[in-house]
Design a protein around this motif. Structure first.
Motif: not given
Length: 72
Positions: A24-25, A33-35, A60-63, A67-68
């Protein structure tokens, strides 16, 4: 588990396809530190099928924020 649809593998960098960077980002990932999103198979038109290994940031929030920022 993610409910987001994965981007087409053809639009990802090699680092993203191999799970070295977030799909994503694009942030470089380290173990813990990953999924892991599981092995995926790609079947390009006119080519041989191959595996790719998407991973995403565990936060997910930081990612989503990163991304934004990239979309601006």
């Amino acid at each position: 588990m993610t409910t987001r649809e994965l981007p087409p593998v053809s639009e990802l960098t090699e680092q993203q396809q191999r799970g070295w960077s977030c799909i994503w980002c694009r942030t470089a990932l380290t173990v813990g530190e990953d999924r892991d999103l599981g092995e995926k198979r790609a079947r390009p038109e006119g080519g041989a099928a191959y595996s790719w290994f998407p991973r995403a940031c565990s936060d997910a929030a930081a990612c989503a924020a990163r991304e934004a920022e990239q979309a601006l």
